[in-house]
Scaffold this motif. Structure first.
Motif, short mmCIF file in Angstrom:
data_model
loop_
_atom_site.label_atom_id
_atom_site.label_comp_id
_atom_site.label_asym_id
_atom_site.label_seq_id
_atom_site.Cartn_x
_atom_site.Cartn_y
_atom_site.Cartn_z
N LEU A 1 -0.52 3.90 4.99
CA LEU A 1 -0.93 3.02 6.08
C LEU A 1 -0.88 3.82 7.38
CD1 LEU A 1 -1.73 -0.05 6.36
CD2 LEU A 1 0.55 -0.38 7.32
N ASP B 1 -5.60 1.62 9.98
CA ASP B 1 -5.65 0.64 8.89
C ASP B 1 -5.22 -0.76 9.32
OD1 ASP B 1 -6.47 2.58 7.00
OD2 ASP B 1 -4.39 3.21 6.71
N ARG C 1 0.84 -1.20 0.00
CA ARG C 1 0.00 0.00 0.00
C ARG C 1 0.88 1.25 0.00
NH1 ARG C 1 -5.06 -1.27 4.16
NH2 ARG C 1 -5.44 -3.42 3.45
N GLU D 1 -3.39 -9.90 2.58
CA GLU D 1 -2.49 -9.22 1.65
C GLU D 1 -1.03 -9.52 1.99
OE1 GLU D 1 -3.15 -5.01 1.61
OE2 GLU D 1 -5.26 -5.19 1.06
#
Length: 448
Positions: free
Chosen positions: A407, A411, A404, A420
């Motif tokens: 973050l 989150d 990502r 993920e």
């Protein structure tokens, strides 16, 4: 027999965030709560690795740990499926979830203490995983660290792996961040400098504001288990005043390589005796001591000048790899330029953008574990972790697909984050050829 120094850098993990977990680390606590960019963090680290590999240095990669550490949460009483465990932790103790989600294992200078074969009694390279017992989010790292190091340095005829020391304040061990190996050449016996913050039993000077994370007792235990000769070891106390100024590890105030020691004049409690002992045991130390009048301790901490990599440039001279923040401190940058104007040990200064790591309290030196290897030892290191052009391309693509670009602590409760991370790490372990490196892989990859 020839030998060289290899640098194995920690690859920043997908859960890189600014949790402010490290009391005593000014940058870590100062940026707590701000959003982080895991993708940029990993790419910045990879860019630095690639630049040094392109200069001809042997560069390896150490993979991140699985985070959030679900099994740690289970050991603390959370039950149900993996998703339920994370959700319950997010509701009941978000600070705990943030701690077990820390990507701090990227700072592999804390992974272990390493003694090369030229120094040890049995002629093998010794690794001691650091217990990092002073901070909860780091004390949970040593088991995976041990598995990773054994997977990469697996040949028992060349490598020895020791478990972390006892989880007790008397044996607080922070790994290579408080250890420097000095030598005339990589293939000859050197002098191992262990720097400690306090003596647990019998010590009478210690910092008052921030904790001393490394103890004399831990350093002595590491030296014993590695089979180091007393005439080639030095134990030095870090100046308590600089710990209280935010110098939580020795590698924030000093760095050495071969026969060169680059440090601030306030680094050690008894600096003259430390220099004299090193000089006597090494056979002439080349010392670059930075005076306070040139650079204050505060400027050293803000710039992370000493959390740099000192790399052999050949012909008896060194390259100094510093964070870009050194350019932003006028006194620091002016001093570095003055070093280049001399016919001294520093031949070149290279600055790299590591802002994401720096904002969490780790610079170039934090991100790498140094391992001096003979050619024969290097030949039996797991080949998949050596950084090549092809591996760099594969890793930058992997980061771009799986990480990502933002973050925050909030989150970490996202139920999609753990799947993920596991998908990314499963692919990474295959890319590096490390097999079932993580516990979730050995359980078939199924959530519980």
């Amino acid at each position: 027999m020839t030998a060289f120094e290899a640098n194995f850098d920690g690859l920043v993990g997908p859960t890189h965030h600014y949790g402010g977990h490290s009391f005593g680390n000014v940058a870590s606590t100062g940026n707590a709560g701000q959003p982080a960019n895991p993708r940029a963090a990993a790419l910045q680290g990879l860019a630095k690795m690639k630049a040094l590999a392109d200069l001809g240095y042997r560069q390896g990669v150490l993979p991140p740990h699985e985070r959030p550490a679900v099994e740690v949460l289970r050991s603390l009483g959370f039950t149900g499926s993996d998703a339920a465990v994370v959700a319950a932790a997010a509701r009941q103790s978000p600070q705990l979830l943030a701690g077990v989600s820390s990507a701090s294992a990227m700072w592999v200078a804390n992974a272990a203490t390493v003694s090369p074969s030229a120094d040890t009694a049995d002629g093998r390279v010794h690794f001691s995983a650091a217990n990092l017992q002073n901070k909860f989010h780091r004390a949970i790292e040593h088991e995976q660290t041990g598995r990773t190091l054994k997977a990469i340095f697996g040949d028992e005829s060349h490598f020895v792996h020791h478990p972390a020391l006892a989880m007790h304040p008397a044996f607080g061990d922070e790994g290579a961040a408080n250890h420097t190996r000095l030598a005339k050449r990589y293939d000859t016996a050197g002098v191992e400098l262990f720097v400690y913050g306090q003596q647990h039993w019998g010590g009478n000077i210690a910092p008052q504001r921030y904790p001393a994370r490394q103890t004399l007792e831990a350093s002595q235990a590491i030296a014993r288990r590695h089979g180091l000769a007393s005439e080639r070891t030095v134990f030095a106390q870090q100046n308590p005043a600089v710990i209280d100024a935010g110098v939580f590890h020795n590698d924030v105030i000093a760095v050495g390589n071969l026969d060169v020691l680059f440090c601030h004049e306030t680094a050690f409690a008894e600096r003259e005796s430390v220099y004299a002992e090193l000089d006597a045991k090494l056979g002439e130390l080349r010392l670059i001591e930075v005076p306070t009048r040139a650079i204050s301790v505060d400027d050293a901490v803000r710039s992370y000048l000493f959390n740099s990599q000192l790399l052999d440039a050949g012909n008896g001279r060194m390259r100094l790899v510093v964070p870009e923040e050194c350019r932003q401190q006028p006194a620091v940058w002016a001093y570095l330029q003055s070093l280049l104007g001399q016919d001294g040990a520093i031949a070149e200064v290279l600055a790299y953008d590591l802002k994401q790591s720096m904002r969490n309290g780790g610079g170039p030196a934090c991100l790498r574990l140094r391992v001096a290897l003979t050619d024969a030892e290097a030949a039996v290191v797991h080949p998949g972790v050596w950084l090549t052009d092809a591996l760099y391309a594969a890793l930058t693509d992997w980061v771009s697909r799986h990480y990502r670009d933002r973050l925050s602590e909030a989150d970490l409760a996202d139920p999609h984050l753990l799947p993920e991370v596991r998908t990314a790490l499963d692919e990474l372990s295959r890319t590096l050829g490390l097999g079932a490196l993580y516990p979730f892989q050995r359980s078939g990859g199924k959530s519980r």
